[in-house]
Design a protein around this motif. Structure first.
Motif, PDB file in Angstrom:
ATOM      1  N   ILE A  65       0.834  -1.206   0.000  1.00 58.28           N
ATOM      2  CA  ILE A  65       0.000   0.000   0.000  1.00 58.28           C
ATOM      3  C   ILE A  65       0.870   1.258   0.000  1.00 58.28           C
ATOM      4  O   ILE A  65       0.578   2.228  -0.708  1.00 58.28           O
ATOM      5  N   ALA A  66       1.964   1.214   0.763  1.00 56.13           N
ATOM      6  CA  ALA A  66       2.879   2.365   0.744  1.00 56.13           C
ATOM      7  C   ALA A  66       3.390   2.581  -0.680  1.00 56.13           C
ATOM      8  O   ALA A  66       3.380   3.701  -1.204  1.00 56.13           O
ATOM      9  N   ALA A  67       3.803   1.500  -1.325  1.00 54.40           N
ATOM     10  CA  ALA A  67       4.325   1.602  -2.690  1.00 54.40           C
ATOM     11  C   ALA A  67       3.244   2.125  -3.640  1.00 54.40           C
ATOM     12  O   ALA A  67       3.516   2.923  -4.545  1.00 54.40           O
ATOM     13  N   THR A  68       2.003   1.689  -3.407  1.00 53.85           N
ATOM     14  CA  THR A  68       0.902   2.114  -4.275  1.00 53.85           C
ATOM     15  C   THR A  68       0.706   3.629  -4.232  1.00 53.85           C
ATOM     16  O   THR A  68       0.554   4.280  -5.264  1.00 53.85           O
ATOM     17  N   TRP A  69       0.709   4.165  -3.036  1.00 54.97           N
ATOM     18  CA  TRP A  69       0.430   5.607  -2.907  1.00 54.97           C
ATOM     19  C   TRP A  69       1.534   6.441  -3.540  1.00 54.97           C
ATOM     20  O   TRP A  69       1.259   7.446  -4.189  1.00 54.97           O
ATOM     21  N   ILE A  70       2.748   5.999  -3.345  1.00 52.59           N
ATOM     22  CA  ILE A  70       3.854   6.733  -3.966  1.00 52.59           C
ATOM     23  C   ILE A  70       3.766   6.593  -5.488  1.00 52.59           C
ATOM     24  O   ILE A  70       3.884   7.570  -6.225  1.00 52.59           O
ATOM     25  N   ASN A 299      12.772  -2.406  -3.461  1.00 54.46           N
ATOM     26  CA  ASN A 299      13.652  -1.653  -2.575  1.00 54.46           C
ATOM     27  C   ASN A 299      12.895  -1.077  -1.368  1.00 54.46           C
ATOM     28  O   ASN A 299      12.618   0.112  -1.314  1.00 54.46           O
ATOM     29  N   PRO A 300      12.580  -1.946  -0.384  1.00 54.19           N
ATOM     30  CA  PRO A 300      11.784  -1.502   0.772  1.00 54.19           C
ATOM     31  C   PRO A 300      12.507  -0.455   1.618  1.00 54.19           C
ATOM     32  O   PRO A 300      11.857   0.292   2.342  1.00 54.19           O
ATOM     33  N   ASP A 301      13.833  -0.397   1.517  1.00 56.07           N
ATOM     34  CA  ASP A 301      14.609   0.607   2.250  1.00 56.07           C
ATOM     35  C   ASP A 301      14.066   2.004   2.039  1.00 56.07           C
ATOM     36  O   ASP A 301      13.907   2.787   2.961  1.00 56.07           O
ATOM     37  N   ARG A 302      13.828   2.287   0.788  1.00 59.19           N
ATOM     38  CA  ARG A 302      13.398   3.638   0.434  1.00 59.19           C
ATOM     39  C   ARG A 302      12.056   3.959   1.080  1.00 59.19           C
ATOM     40  O   ARG A 302      11.854   5.028   1.641  1.00 59.19           O
ATOM     41  N   LEU A 303      11.152   2.981   1.021  1.00 60.78           N
ATOM     42  CA  LEU A 303       9.828   3.212   1.599  1.00 60.78           C
ATOM     43  C   LEU A 303       9.901   3.334   3.112  1.00 60.78           C
ATOM     44  O   LEU A 303       9.223   4.165   3.717  1.00 60.78           O
ATOM     45  N   LEU A 306      11.159   6.674   4.081  1.00 62.82           N
ATOM     46  CA  LEU A 306      10.140   7.656   3.769  1.00 62.82           C
ATOM     47  C   LEU A 306       9.022   7.667   4.826  1.00 62.82           C
ATOM     48  O   LEU A 306       8.554   8.720   5.269  1.00 62.82           O
ATOM     49  N   LEU A 307       8.638   6.474   5.278  1.00 64.47           N
ATOM     50  CA  LEU A 307       7.574   6.388   6.288  1.00 64.47           C
ATOM     51  C   LEU A 307       8.043   6.921   7.637  1.00 64.47           C
ATOM     52  O   LEU A 307       7.281   7.585   8.343  1.00 64.47           O
ATOM     53  N   LEU A 308       9.288   6.622   7.983  1.00 60.67           N
ATOM     54  CA  LEU A 308       9.791   7.101   9.270  1.00 60.67           C
ATOM     55  C   LEU A 308       9.900   8.626   9.266  1.00 60.67           C
ATOM     56  O   LEU A 308       9.571   9.289  10.258  1.00 60.67           O
TER      57      LEU A 308
END
Ligand code: TRP
Length: 396
Positions: A65-70, A299-303, A306-308
């Motif tokens: 979902i995080a990836a979707t919104w971005i 690349n979950p690192d980026r997300l 970004l969330l933090l």
């Protein structure tokens, strides 16, 4: 405060589908670009725990979902984009709101009532398999909204009641402790009511009739082929009314494109051809986002970063506001001396009227003073309304 605050959340309990995109994500992203708007978008992972007890699914869904919104164009620099569980002030506010919320209000929540009705129909205990989490869902949601004093909350129609409840909770908190909360309003995208799913019912995970937003083109094509249509043959005019295919198309197409398809229906377009048109229209909008989405998943690192960062931004508001709310309700530094204890409003010493019904079936009233002394006793009336009218006359 002149800027409008817009806030919405998506429960991290599944893979985003076209209904989520059309009904929530797309309008939210568009609204976030408007001038004079301050937007808050978050992943409602505490809400997800109400439905899901598989940790890996919660995590995966949060990632997707995080990836979707971005991918859908949300600009994390411009908006506040965070994960609910990174903001501990939200569960704290949930408790403050819990204490000003009538249990009866929560009893009336659609989601809870649906469970109770289902159990009752199955002759089970009304609360069988109902967690307190499900019951408290509207309070957690109100905390999400009120924490940031959002004016507008873009949601699907099924969520309107929750926004109304958030208003109620805000009002009862304000009534007790002073004006702390803005009363939020639901913002419904009128042009796209609810997107129908493959079977024509509302597209929803619970109906298992969804089209995943980032299905591969091959999957997308296959799913669209499965959209329920009637059995009219090519050449026969088709009804747009009640056609899931048409409604889904409308959610993606311009008014002119929609008018063209309407005409094609009237002209007897074959269902297979209409489905091809729908596939192309959706894929046209989704394909560029799909690429970004897949890169983010790799690349979950980026997300995560970004969330933090988003949570830190959110807490710059939530933390001082919570301090203020704690103070308002009396969770205070023992040394603080402002706002002395208010004398509880004096109990009225005015005589009051009390209405009641006697065994003879007639309606009576009496006037009693603060000590309970009866000052006046009425005759019997045939209806409560007649009794009330007599009281009104006495009051002048
Ligand atoms: N309950 C919402 C849904 O299922 C998600 C949600 C949680 C939400 N908190 C929110 C939406 C606050 C708007 C505002 O769709």
């Amino acid at each position: 405060m002149n800027t409008q605050r817009v806030l919405t959340g998506i429960t991290t309990s599944g893979t985003p589908h076209l209904g989520n995109y059309v009904g929530a994500i797309r309008p939210a992203v568009a609204a976030s670009r408007a001038a004079g708007v301050e937007s808050f978008y978050f992943l409602a992972d505490y809400h997800a725990l109400i439905k899901i007890d598989e940790p890996a699914r919660i995590q995966r869904s949060t990632l997707e979902i995080a990836a979707t919104w971005i991918a859908a164009g949300l600009d994390p620099e411009r908006v506040t984009f965070y994960r609910q569980s990174d903001v501990p002030e939200i569960p704290e506010l949930t408790w403050l709101l819990t204490c000003v919320t009538g249990k009866g209000l929560l009893n009336r929540a659609h989601a809870y009532k649906a469970s109770v009705d289902k159990n009752t129909a199955a002759q089970q205990d009304p609360d069988a398999d109902v967690t307190a989490g499900l019951f408290m869902y509207p309070v957690l949601m109100a905390a999400d909204i009120l924490m940031f004093n959002a004016h507008k909350v873009p949601v699907g129609r099924d969520q309107i009641q929750h926004i109304e409840m958030a208003r109620d909770m805000a009002a009862s908190f304000n009534h007790r402790y002073g004006e702390h909360f803005v009363l939020p309003e639901a913002a419904i995208e009128e042009s796209v009511a609810t997107l129908p799913g493959l079977d024509g019912r509302k597209m929803s995970k619970s109906y298992d009739n969804t089209i995943p937003l980032f299905a591969t083109p091959a999957q997308l094509k296959k799913l669209i082929a499965g959209i329920k249509t009637d059995s009219r043959a090519p050449g026969e005019p088709k009804d747009t009314e009640g056609s899931a295919l048409f409604q889904i198309y409308q959610a993606f197409a311009t008014p002119a494109e929609t008018a063209n398809l309407r005409q094609a229906y009237a002209d007897g377009i074959a269902w297979s051809e209409a489905k091809q048109i729908l596939f192309e229209r959706i894929d046209h909008e989704i394909a560029p986002m799909r690429e970004t989405y897949e890169a983010l998943l790799r690349n979950p690192d980026r997300l995560e970063d970004l969330l933090l960062a988003g949570a830190a931004k959110a807490r710059r508001i939530a933390s001082p506001f919570t301090a203020k709310l704690r103070h308002a309700v009396g969770l205070r530094d023992l040394r603080s001396t402002d706002a002395p204890v208010k004398a509880k409003a004096e109990k009225s010493t005015e005589p009051v009227f009390k209405q009641y019904r006697e065994r003879d079936g007639k309606f009576y009233f009496k006037q009693v003073d603060a000590q309970g002394q009866v000052l006046l006793q009425s005759v019997g009336f045939d209806s409560p309304k007649d009794a009330a009218m007599a009281i009104a006359k006495l009051r002048g």
